[in-house]
Design a protein around this motif. Structure first.
Motif, PDB file in Angstrom:
ATOM      1  N   SER B 252      -0.510 -11.086  -6.962  1.00 13.45           N
ATOM      2  CA  SER B 252      -0.761 -11.867  -5.751  1.00 13.45           C
ATOM      3  C   SER B 252      -0.718 -10.985  -4.518  1.00 13.45           C
ATOM      4  O   SER B 252      -1.536 -11.143  -3.610  1.00 13.45           O
ATOM      5  CB  SER B 252       0.272 -12.980  -5.608  1.00 13.45           C
ATOM      6  N   VAL B 253       0.244 -10.062  -4.493  1.00 16.38           N
ATOM      7  CA  VAL B 253       0.327  -9.160  -3.341  1.00 16.38           C
ATOM      8  C   VAL B 253      -0.983  -8.395  -3.206  1.00 16.38           C
ATOM      9  O   VAL B 253      -1.573  -8.304  -2.121  1.00 16.38           O
ATOM     10  CB  VAL B 253       1.509  -8.183  -3.494  1.00 16.38           C
ATOM     11  N   ILE B 254      -1.461  -7.881  -4.331  1.00 14.89           N
ATOM     12  CA  ILE B 254      -2.683  -7.082  -4.280  1.00 14.89           C
ATOM     13  C   ILE B 254      -3.870  -7.929  -3.835  1.00 14.89           C
ATOM     14  O   ILE B 254      -4.630  -7.556  -2.944  1.00 14.89           O
ATOM     15  CB  ILE B 254      -2.945  -6.421  -5.652  1.00 14.89           C
ATOM     16  N   TRP B 255      -4.012  -9.101  -4.435  1.00 13.38           N
ATOM     17  CA  TRP B 255      -5.129  -9.967  -4.048  1.00 13.38           C
ATOM     18  C   TRP B 255      -5.070 -10.356  -2.589  1.00 13.38           C
ATOM     19  O   TRP B 255      -6.044 -10.278  -1.860  1.00 13.38           O
ATOM     20  CB  TRP B 255      -5.099 -11.262  -4.857  1.00 13.38           C
ATOM     21  N   ASP B 256      -3.897 -10.842  -2.170  1.00 13.00           N
ATOM     22  CA  ASP B 256      -3.818 -11.442  -0.839  1.00 13.00           C
ATOM     23  C   ASP B 256      -3.872 -10.378   0.246  1.00 13.00           C
ATOM     24  O   ASP B 256      -4.285 -10.640   1.365  1.00 13.00           O
ATOM     25  CB  ASP B 256      -2.545 -12.284  -0.717  1.00 13.00           C
ATOM     26  N   PHE B 257      -3.449  -9.170  -0.092  1.00 13.92           N
ATOM     27  CA  PHE B 257      -3.564  -8.093   0.884  1.00 13.92           C
ATOM     28  C   PHE B 257      -5.023  -7.701   1.060  1.00 13.92           C
ATOM     29  O   PHE B 257      -5.438  -7.257   2.115  1.00 13.92           O
ATOM     30  CB  PHE B 257      -2.739  -6.887   0.402  1.00 13.92           C
ATOM     31  N   LYS B 258      -5.789  -7.877  -0.005  1.00 14.17           N
ATOM     32  CA  LYS B 258      -7.190  -7.462   0.039  1.00 14.17           C
ATOM     33  C   LYS B 258      -8.125  -8.616   0.362  1.00 14.17           C
ATOM     34  O   LYS B 258      -9.330  -8.490   0.159  1.00 14.17           O
ATOM     35  CB  LYS B 258      -7.597  -6.869  -1.314  1.00 14.17           C
ATOM     36  N   VAL B 259      -7.588  -9.736   0.819  1.00 18.95           N
ATOM     37  CA  VAL B 259      -8.439 -10.915   1.028  1.00 18.95           C
ATOM     38  C   VAL B 259      -9.602 -10.564   1.963  1.00 18.95           C
ATOM     39  O   VAL B 259      -9.432  -9.881   2.957  1.00 18.95           O
ATOM     40  CB  VAL B 259      -7.617 -12.100   1.570  1.00 18.95           C
ATOM     41  N   PHE B 260     -10.805 -10.975   1.553  1.00 17.44           N
ATOM     42  CA  PHE B 260     -11.980 -10.660   2.358  1.00 17.44           C
ATOM     43  C   PHE B 260     -12.864 -11.888   2.568  1.00 17.44           C
ATOM     44  O   PHE B 260     -13.065 -12.346   3.681  1.00 17.44           O
ATOM     45  CB  PHE B 260     -12.788  -9.539   1.696  1.00 17.44           C
ATOM     46  N   GLY B 296     -14.217   3.705   7.786  1.00 18.59           N
ATOM     47  CA  GLY B 296     -13.976   2.656   6.802  1.00 18.59           C
ATOM     48  C   GLY B 296     -13.217   3.198   5.600  1.00 18.59           C
ATOM     49  O   GLY B 296     -12.303   2.557   5.084  1.00 18.59           O
ATOM     50  N   SER B 297     -13.591   4.412   5.169  1.00 22.66           N
ATOM     51  CA  SER B 297     -12.899   5.025   4.031  1.00 22.66           C
ATOM     52  C   SER B 297     -11.449   5.304   4.369  1.00 22.66           C
ATOM     53  O   SER B 297     -10.562   5.099   3.537  1.00 22.66           O
ATOM     54  CB  SER B 297     -13.573   6.344   3.648  1.00 22.66           C
ATOM     55  N   ALA B 298     -11.215   5.761   5.596  1.00 25.41           N
ATOM     56  CA  ALA B 298      -9.835   6.046   5.994  1.00 25.41           C
ATOM     57  C   ALA B 298      -9.001   4.770   5.924  1.00 25.41           C
ATOM     58  O   ALA B 298      -7.866   4.792   5.440  1.00 25.41           O
ATOM     59  CB  ALA B 298      -9.799   6.633   7.407  1.00 25.41           C
ATOM     60  N   ILE B 299      -9.575   3.638   6.382  1.00 25.03           N
ATOM     61  CA  ILE B 299      -8.853   2.366   6.284  1.00 25.03           C
ATOM     62  C   ILE B 299      -8.594   2.038   4.818  1.00 25.03           C
ATOM     63  O   ILE B 299      -7.502   1.611   4.442  1.00 25.03           O
ATOM     64  CB  ILE B 299      -9.652   1.235   6.952  1.00 25.03           C
ATOM     65  N   GLY B 300      -9.601   2.286   3.969  1.00 24.28           N
ATOM     66  CA  GLY B 300      -9.447   2.039   2.545  1.00 24.28           C
ATOM     67  C   GLY B 300      -8.314   2.858   1.947  1.00 24.28           C
ATOM     68  O   GLY B 300      -7.516   2.347   1.157  1.00 24.28           O
ATOM     69  N   LEU B 304      -4.955   1.552   0.184  1.00 21.39           N
ATOM     70  CA  LEU B 304      -4.620   1.979  -1.182  1.00 21.39           C
ATOM     71  C   LEU B 304      -3.183   2.488  -1.239  1.00 21.39           C
ATOM     72  O   LEU B 304      -2.402   2.100  -2.108  1.00 21.39           O
ATOM     73  CB  LEU B 304      -5.594   3.068  -1.619  1.00 21.39           C
ATOM     74  N   LEU B 305      -2.830   3.348  -0.264  1.00 23.86           N
ATOM     75  CA  LEU B 305      -1.490   3.931  -0.274  1.00 23.86           C
ATOM     76  C   LEU B 305      -0.432   2.851  -0.065  1.00 23.86           C
ATOM     77  O   LEU B 305       0.604   2.855  -0.733  1.00 23.86           O
ATOM     78  CB  LEU B 305      -1.388   5.008   0.810  1.00 23.86           C
ATOM     79  N   THR B 311       3.590  -1.689  -4.824  1.00 22.66           N
ATOM     80  CA  THR B 311       3.609  -1.967  -6.259  1.00 22.66           C
ATOM     81  C   THR B 311       4.616  -1.082  -6.984  1.00 22.66           C
ATOM     82  O   THR B 311       5.422  -1.568  -7.792  1.00 22.66           O
ATOM     83  CB  THR B 311       2.211  -1.729  -6.850  1.00 22.66           C
ATOM     84  N   LEU B 312       4.593   0.237  -6.680  1.00 24.35           N
ATOM     85  CA  LEU B 312       5.533   1.140  -7.348  1.00 24.35           C
ATOM     86  C   LEU B 312       6.968   0.781  -7.000  1.00 24.35           C
ATOM     87  O   LEU B 312       7.843   0.772  -7.872  1.00 24.35           O
ATOM     88  CB  LEU B 312       5.232   2.587  -6.958  1.00 24.35           C
ATOM     89  N   GLY B 313       7.189   0.460  -5.736  1.00 24.75           N
ATOM     90  CA  GLY B 313       8.528   0.080  -5.309  1.00 24.75           C
ATOM     91  C   GLY B 313       9.009  -1.136  -6.070  1.00 24.75           C
ATOM     92  O   GLY B 313      10.143  -1.180  -6.568  1.00 24.75           O
ATOM     93  N   TYR B 314       8.111  -2.104  -6.210  1.00 27.72           N
ATOM     94  CA  TYR B 314       8.485  -3.339  -6.879  1.00 27.72           C
ATOM     95  C   TYR B 314       8.759  -3.099  -8.362  1.00 27.72           C
ATOM     96  O   TYR B 314       9.736  -3.599  -8.914  1.00 27.72           O
ATOM     97  CB  TYR B 314       7.355  -4.345  -6.696  1.00 27.72           C
ATOM     98  N   LEU B 315       7.905  -2.281  -8.989  1.00 25.10           N
ATOM     99  CA  LEU B 315       8.094  -1.991 -10.413  1.00 25.10           C
ATOM    100  C   LEU B 315       9.406  -1.265 -10.645  1.00 25.10           C
ATOM    101  O   LEU B 315      10.141  -1.546 -11.589  1.00 25.10           O
ATOM    102  CB  LEU B 315       6.930  -1.143 -10.940  1.00 25.10           C
TER     103      LEU B 315
END
Lengths: 432, 325
Positions: B252-260, B296-300, B304-305, B311-315
């Motif tokens: 959900s974090v990944i999806w909702d952060f990337k909502v477009f 745009g790539s820099a924002i991407g 990503l980071l 995600t890594l922190g949560y895992l």
């Protein structure tokens, strides 16, 4: 620990790859070939009702194919909304690119910078019909003194108003900008179900005449460097005038702030607005709505009584792509598509205003509807800065953002215009 | 986009078997002499790695590379040479006030969406285990309908439902011609409702499957001890479901952060004066609307980071609590 080892590995891998491949760049340098036979590909814009345009184009193509044995033409009508992607793709992949394209005149400088359009200065100057091209249209195909296409038609906006509403309320057609604003508010006060003058926060080309009429401008400078002029007192007065039309006393900000030009014309056509700023190209859309037969058009009034607010000289051009392998044929086709005869026929079919002064006069004599638009043209029109930066300013919504910030009460005119001016200057600085 | 990301967790949503088998195989592999199997695992992994490498690593590498260049339309079509700019795109980005605001709005909005989705999904999953077959079927079908609806259709329908002139919601609530998309927070709320509506079914079905896998005796024992429904959820179900909840939270974090799509469609590309911009729409504006691909790539890359860190922190947090994912 493990992570850092992996990270190091990844960095090493990235370093290896970085030397291996870079992002793609296509060469749009001219193909060098100039074949006299084969197939020419043409992209034109698809209009709401495309049939009449297609008939005009087909007639031109028939003549062209008769004149050039062994040459064939395929035409594709592309939707205006997706033109940016299509044209970018064409520039990126010359093999699938067309030879001749129709393009919006605000895109000229950007396309030239992208290296997509061929310089046709010599062909244009040698073309006998080009002598009658009006100076505004000529400027819209010119970048740094070089010509990159032939003007196809001009689009001009003027004031549409409802004759029945004005008669019933005993209102006069406004003759100054101040009168325009007060008339709009009087309509709204008497008829709360109507917008006085339909305006839109995202309707840049409807707002610019207010700015220009007050003596303001988008930017100053020529060629090399531009600087935003939005922060000047004259420009601010224009912004103030336009944004004063948003509110419950004319066009409520909650609705009108997000409107585009099409939305305002739709509201007028649906009989929900007493006035709107529409183009000569909006004619058919309005006639298709409830307002049919109950409206008239006059030039948008300027600040002084009897003056006309300078309009934005919109329109489209026909250009030849640099990557074409049939340059001579493509240039000839461009001239034929944008010829006096073809433009005259296009006017009859679609109502698009010709770019040749003599053809336009004939058109105005034939069709009284275009008179206010021709008058507006004759009074002098203005254009956006001819620089690739404009495409960036336009697509990053600098002006709509400014208007919306003001009408939603988030910023005052001075702050919003100063912020917009800064964004424009950044774009001028980075994109030239 | 969404459909492809759904697949892996769906496989994991039958966790009971996976979790049970894991302890049996892992120790035996660890006990065996390590050097002997040196290349064998890699051999088995090779096909998957090749596909992942081609589909994932290469694009990410290109993204990273472009973010260090000056790469606009002029460079793509060969009008101007491509130039290395180092970190200039990133410094431009962080010097931009709007980027900071958009980042903040994105984090806040994504957090609200994740909480909303998890709350609704878990509540309905528990409800599913409590109701009879027919209402359960109806609820499942309704959820699957919402899940199967393409995002763009869902967004358009929601927009229509809340339309100031023609929408039934305003008429029902007696709001007159209140425009939901005009105010910043009401517009975000509207989008949030749509996001929760279209992403709760995944949470609901995954958690429901997890609850069904919990042995009945445990629940029975808790009930015999006199635990309330809430207590059973908090002290029995939630801890047993932690791996599943972990997965759905990360998803959900990944999806909702990337909502477009929702923001782009429902607020007309970012709302009035850009008030509803989120990072993905902002990146789209920069990269594709104004052809500043490198920015745009820099924002991407920044996105990503950030997502990688979250995600890594949560895992890691989950691991530390002794759960095997």
């Amino acid at each position: 620990m493990k992570l850092s080892v992996r990270l190091a590995g990844f960095t090493a891998l990235a370093a290896v790859l970085a030397t291996a491949c870079a992002p793609q760049t296509s060469g749009t340098s001219s193909s060098g070939k100039d074949e006299k036979t084969g197939t020419l590909r043409v992209w034109l814009f698809q209009e709401v009702d495309n049939q009449p345009k297609q008939r005009v184009v087909d007639a031109v193509l028939a003549d062209f194919e008769k004149a050039h044995r062994g040459a064939e033409v395929t035409v594709e009508y592309i939707p205006v909304e997706t033109r940016a992607q299509r044209v970018k793709a064409a520039f990126n992949d010359p093999r699938s690119a067309p030879d001749v394209i129709e393009y919006g005149n605000t895109d000229t400088a950007g396309y030239v910078k992208d290296g997509g359009l061929a310089d046709v200065t010599r062909d244009f100057d040698a073309w006998s019909e080009a002598r009658d091209t009006d100076p505004t249209a000529r400027r819209s195909v010119t970048v740094d003194g070089r010509v990159y296409g032939a003007p196809y038609f001009v689009g001009i906006r003027a004031l549409y108003y409802r004759t029945d509403v004005f008669r019933r309320l005993g209102l006069r057609v406004p003759r100054t900008q101040a009168e325009l604003i007060s008339t709009a508010k009087r309509v709204r006060a008497a008829r709360p179900d109507l917008y006085g003058l339909a305006v839109g926060g995202a309707y840049t080309y409807g707002a610019l005449p207010f700015l220009w009429a007050n003596g303001g401008d988008l930017a100053t400078g020529k060629g090399g460097g531009y600087a935003s002029a939005l922060g000047t007192p004259a420009a601010r007065a224009g912004i103030e005038a336009y944004t004063s039309l948003f509110g419950d006393d004319n066009c409520p900000a909650a609705k009108c702030a997000s409107w585009t030009g099409n939305d305002t014309v739709t509201a007028f056509a649906a009989g929900k607005a007493a006035m709107a700023i529409g183009g000569n190209f909006s004619h058919a859309a309005v006639d298709a709505g409830k307002a049919k037969g109950k409206y008239a058009v006059v030039p948008l009034p300027g600040v002084r009584a009897g003056s006309i607010a300078p309009a934005f000289a919109g329109g489209n051009n026909i250009g030849v792509l640099k990557s074409t392998s049939h340059r001579t044929l493509a240039v000839d086709l461009m001239k034929r598509l944008a010829s006096k005869q073809a433009q005259g026929r296009l006017f009859d079919a679609m109502g698009f205003l010709p770019t040749f002064t003599d053809v336009r006069e004939q058109a105005a004599a034939k069709e009284p509807f275009v008179k206010p638009f021709v008058d507006t043209l004759a009074a002098g029109t203005r254009f956006v800065p001819v620089t690739p930066a404009w495409a960036q300013i336009d697509s990053s919504l600098v002006l709509p953002t400014m208007f919306q910030e003001i009408v939603s009460g988030r910023k005052d005119v001075a702050d919003a215009s100063a912020d917009a001016a800064k964004k424009m200057d950044d774009a001028f600085g980075s994109a030239g | 986009m969404r459909r492809t990301t759904v697949a892996p967790p769906a496989k994991r949503s039958a966790p009971a078997t996976g979790a049970r088998r894991a302890p049996a195989t892992t120790p035996s592999r660890r006990r065996g002499p390590r050097p002997r199997g040196g290349w064998t695992p890699w051999l088995y992994l090779a096909p998957a790695l090749a596909v992942l490498g081609a589909l994932l690593v290469y694009p990410v590498y290109q993204l990273g590379l472009i973010s260090f260049l000056e790469y606009t339309q002029a460079q793509v079509s060969g009008g101007e040479p491509t130039r290395f700019r180092g970190l200039a795109n990133y410094t431009d980005l962080f010097a931009d006030d709007q980027f900071g605001q958009v980042l903040l709005a994105t984090v806040g909005f994504a957090a609200a969406c994740v909480l909303g989705t998890l709350a609704v999904g878990c509540a309905l999953a528990v409800l599913l285990t409590r109701v009879r077959a027919l209402p359960r079927l109806a609820l499942l079908l309704a959820a699957l309908g919402a899940w199967a609806t393409p995002t763009i259709t869902g967004s358009t329908v929601w927009l229509f439902l809340f339309d100031p002139d023609f929408g039934p919601v305003n008429r029902l609530l007696g709001l007159g011609d209140f425009s939901w998309t005009y105010g910043r927070y009401s517009a975000f709320l509207l989008v949030l409702l749509e996001v929760v509506w279209c992403s709760f079914p995944f949470v609901m079905i995954t958690v429901y499957a997890g609850i069904r896998a919990v042995p009945g005796e445990v629940l029975e024992a808790a009930a015999l001890d006199g635990a309330s429904q809430w207590r059973i959820w908090r002290s029995v179900l939630a801890p047993m479901l932690r791996p599943i909840l972990g997965i759905v939270t990360v998803q959900s974090v990944i999806w909702d952060f990337k909502v477009f799509t929702q923001i782009y469609v429902m607020t007309g590309g970012g709302g009035i004066a850009g008030q509803n911009l989120v990072l993905n729409v902002y990146a789209y504006q920069k990269a594709f609307a104004s052809s500043q691909y490198s920015l745009g790539s820099a924002i991407g890359v920044v996105m990503l980071l950030l997502l990688l860190a979250v995600t890594l922190g949560y895992l890691r947090l989950l691991r530390r609590q002794g759960e095997e994912l």
